[in-house]
Scaffold this motif. Structure first.
Motif, mmCIF file in Angstrom:
data_model
loop_
_atom_site.group_PDB
_atom_site.id
_atom_site.type_symbol
_atom_site.label_atom_id
_atom_site.label_comp_id
_atom_site.label_asym_id
_atom_site.label_seq_id
_atom_site.Cartn_x
_atom_site.Cartn_y
_atom_site.Cartn_z
ATOM 1 N N MET A 266 0.838 -1.138 0.039
ATOM 2 C CA MET A 266 0.008 -0.038 -0.007
ATOM 3 C C MET A 266 0.895 1.303 -0.103
ATOM 4 O O MET A 266 1.937 1.171 0.789
ATOM 5 N N LEU A 267 0.752 2.479 -0.816
ATOM 6 C CA LEU A 267 1.387 3.345 -0.890
ATOM 7 C C LEU A 267 1.115 4.284 0.169
ATOM 8 O O LEU A 267 0.003 4.437 0.850
ATOM 9 N N PRO A 268 1.872 5.313 0.708
ATOM 10 C CA PRO A 268 1.915 6.284 1.824
ATOM 11 C C PRO A 268 1.137 7.354 1.138
ATOM 12 O O PRO A 268 0.984 7.392 -0.235
ATOM 13 N N PRO A 269 0.461 8.115 1.896
ATOM 14 C CA PRO A 269 -0.405 9.137 1.532
ATOM 15 C C PRO A 269 0.498 10.111 0.835
ATOM 16 O O PRO A 269 1.642 10.616 1.233
ATOM 17 N N LYS A 270 -0.082 11.097 -0.060
ATOM 18 C CA LYS A 270 0.568 12.226 -0.505
ATOM 19 C C LYS A 270 1.020 13.210 0.571
ATOM 20 O O LYS A 270 0.277 13.379 1.499
ATOM 21 N N ARG B 118 5.646 9.042 -2.100
ATOM 22 C CA ARG B 118 7.117 8.519 -2.048
ATOM 23 C C ARG B 118 7.088 7.174 -1.351
ATOM 24 O O ARG B 118 7.701 7.379 -0.155
ATOM 25 N N PRO B 119 6.707 6.095 -2.109
ATOM 26 C CA PRO B 119 6.986 4.933 -1.185
ATOM 27 C C PRO B 119 8.417 4.371 -1.012
ATOM 28 O O PRO B 119 9.026 4.837 -1.840
ATOM 29 N N ASP B 120 8.573 3.853 0.178
ATOM 30 C CA ASP B 120 10.028 3.663 0.274
ATOM 31 C C ASP B 120 10.397 2.306 -0.575
ATOM 32 O O ASP B 120 9.859 1.387 -0.817
ATOM 33 N N GLY B 121 11.891 2.387 -0.764
ATOM 34 C CA GLY B 121 12.158 1.269 -1.674
ATOM 35 C C GLY B 121 12.356 -0.120 -1.081
ATOM 36 O O GLY B 121 12.229 -0.191 -0.043
ATOM 37 N N PHE C 293 14.606 -2.039 -0.532
ATOM 38 C CA PHE C 293 15.635 -2.203 0.261
ATOM 39 C C PHE C 293 15.731 -1.842 1.647
ATOM 40 O O PHE C 293 16.630 -1.836 2.499
ATOM 41 N N GLU C 294 14.842 -0.890 1.877
ATOM 42 C CA GLU C 294 14.913 -0.171 3.206
ATOM 43 C C GLU C 294 14.406 -1.013 4.300
ATOM 44 O O GLU C 294 13.358 -1.491 4.228
ATOM 45 N N PRO C 295 15.082 -0.730 5.428
ATOM 46 C CA PRO C 295 14.799 -1.599 6.546
ATOM 47 C C PRO C 295 13.504 -1.284 7.347
ATOM 48 O O PRO C 295 12.920 -1.873 7.970
ATOM 49 N N HIS C 296 13.109 -0.176 7.021
ATOM 50 C CA HIS C 296 11.964 0.628 7.590
ATOM 51 C C HIS C 296 11.083 1.392 6.919
ATOM 52 O O HIS C 296 11.586 1.825 5.716
ATOM 53 N N GLN C 297 9.890 1.116 7.116
ATOM 54 C CA GLN C 297 8.855 1.767 6.337
ATOM 55 C C GLN C 297 8.270 3.262 6.847
ATOM 56 O O GLN C 297 8.180 3.338 8.197
ATOM 57 N N ARG C 298 8.564 4.323 6.201
ATOM 58 C CA ARG C 298 8.138 5.586 6.902
ATOM 59 C C ARG C 298 6.805 5.879 6.886
ATOM 60 O O ARG C 298 6.325 5.900 5.558
ATOM 61 N N VAL C 299 6.059 6.225 7.779
ATOM 62 C CA VAL C 299 4.361 6.705 7.583
ATOM 63 C C VAL C 299 4.346 8.023 8.370
ATOM 64 O O VAL C 299 4.718 8.066 9.304
ATOM 65 N N LEU D 37 16.820 5.787 -2.767
ATOM 66 C CA LEU D 37 15.363 6.760 -2.932
ATOM 67 C C LEU D 37 14.223 6.000 -3.393
ATOM 68 O O LEU D 37 14.366 4.866 -3.592
ATOM 69 N N SER D 38 13.480 6.665 -3.229
ATOM 70 C CA SER D 38 12.121 6.303 -3.811
ATOM 71 C C SER D 38 11.876 6.146 -5.252
ATOM 72 O O SER D 38 12.216 6.995 -5.848
#
Length: 359
Positions: free
Chosen positions: A1-5, A19-22, A24-30, A96-97
């Protein structure tokens, strides 16, 4: 699921809007509102360009379903912002995203020409056509300012090295004299990608790429200059652009294209959710239909990465599209393949003080 704008971003002519996280990123930012946010004026999201100084410029590949074994990409990321671009996942390697970062945070390689000459001068180098624009477009908007491509083309011209190009950027016409000079030696061929002839649809899907009419003009000007041009009906998107296969081939043939190819929509890794999000924002009435047809060509999945299947798809849907393409290509008088590029004259250019050959 994509993060909101991001509510602080004001977007103008962008394909993605988040900007969904790539992968390879260890964490997902919300982003979460805590009730204390102070409304701020939106900022226009502008393109940023940074410089990369790589040690080499030629990339090698051994993929069995690709016709070239080496390529050059002067840029990472692409400001054209095509929502379906299969190269978007490559931005994840930079941390980068593949979403907005891919089209707003561009990496340029200004030393590409110098690196290329060094690699061509190595005693171990063996000549074969170099492909340009295989990942991101070397004639994307920033090239009009940075002008990396003329240096690359001059090196290839001086060394009598064959080259191919895939682009949809009109800045290629700035370098028309160089492309014509290489083509006159049978050392150049250009592919121009056309997804749709509908300017409104193109604007939505490919927000900073030239219009379809401009791309047809590119084909016309290149072919008039003696450059062999291949029209690339790519990507073919079921329901959305698939009905235009014959029309695109006809318009490109009239403009001067001599060969043609077709590639089915590819949605690897992060591209699939980005494309699904775009459909919901721009074509919600047909989003489910489009994705059902995509999955019908991909074994029930959004994408099938197997060699031999990734460019064409499988099943009756893919077979019918390929058959339509082949019949239209034959009817319109396209050649099956372009002329082979000449590698026989490859060698170092003469330098001041060199003894010239008698023959």
């Amino acid at each position: 699921m994509l993060p909101p704008k991001d509510p602080d971003d004001r977007l103008k002519a962008r394909g993605a809007d988040t900007r969904p996280d790539g992968r390879f990123e260890p964490h997902q930012r919300v982003r979460e509102a805590d009730g204390w946010d102070i409304p701020e004026e939106q900022r226009l999201l502008r393109t940023e360009v940074v410089t990369e100084r790589p040690r080499s410029i030629i990339t090698r590949n051994s993929s069995p379903d690709i016709s070239f074994d080496r390529s050059i990409n002067p840029y990472r990321g692409c400001e054209h912002g095509c929502i379906y671009c299969y190269a978007r996942p490559s931005h994840a390697y930079l941390g980068l995203s593949p979403g907005l970062d891919f089209e707003t945070r561009i990496t340029a390689k200004p030393d590409a020409a110098q690196l290329l000459e060094k690699e061509l001068a190595r005693p171990s180098y063996r000549v074969a056509p170099i492909a340009l624009g295989t990942n991101t477009d070397p004639y994307q908007p920033v090239e009009a300012k940075l002008a990396i491509m003329p240096g690359i083309l001059r090196v290839l011209r001086d060394w009598n090295h064959p080259v191919t190009l895939v682009t949809r950027g009109q800045t290629v016409l700035r370098d028309l004299d160089l492309w014509a000079e290489l083509a006159a030696r049978d050392q150049a061929a250009v592919g121009v990608s056309i997804t749709t002839l509908d300017p409104a649809l193109a604007r939505a899907m490919e927000p900073r790429a030239p219009t379809p009419a401009t791309r047809l003009r590119m084909i016309r000007d290149l072919s008039k200059a003696g450059v062999p041009v291949r029209v690339m009906v790519a990507p073919v998107i079921p329901v959305l652009t698939e009905p235009e296969i014959e029309a695109i081939l006809g318009a490109a043939r009239e403009a001067g294209a001599s060969t043609a190819s077709m590639i089915a929509l590819r949605l690897p890794h992060e591209v699939a959710p980005l494309f699904r999000d775009w459909l919901q924002r721009h074509r919600p009435d047909m989003a489910a239909h489009v994705m059902n047809r995509v999955q019908a060509m991909r074994g029930g999945k959004d994408y099938d990465a197997r060699f031999g299947a990734r460019f064409k798809g499988e099943g009756i849907e893919a077979q019918l599209a390929q058959q339509r393409f082949r019949l239209a290509r034959k009817r319109l008088g396209y050649r099956e393949a372009g002329p082979p590029l000449d590698s026989s004259r490859f060698g170092p250019p003469p330098r001041a003080g060199d003894q010239m050959s008698l023959f």
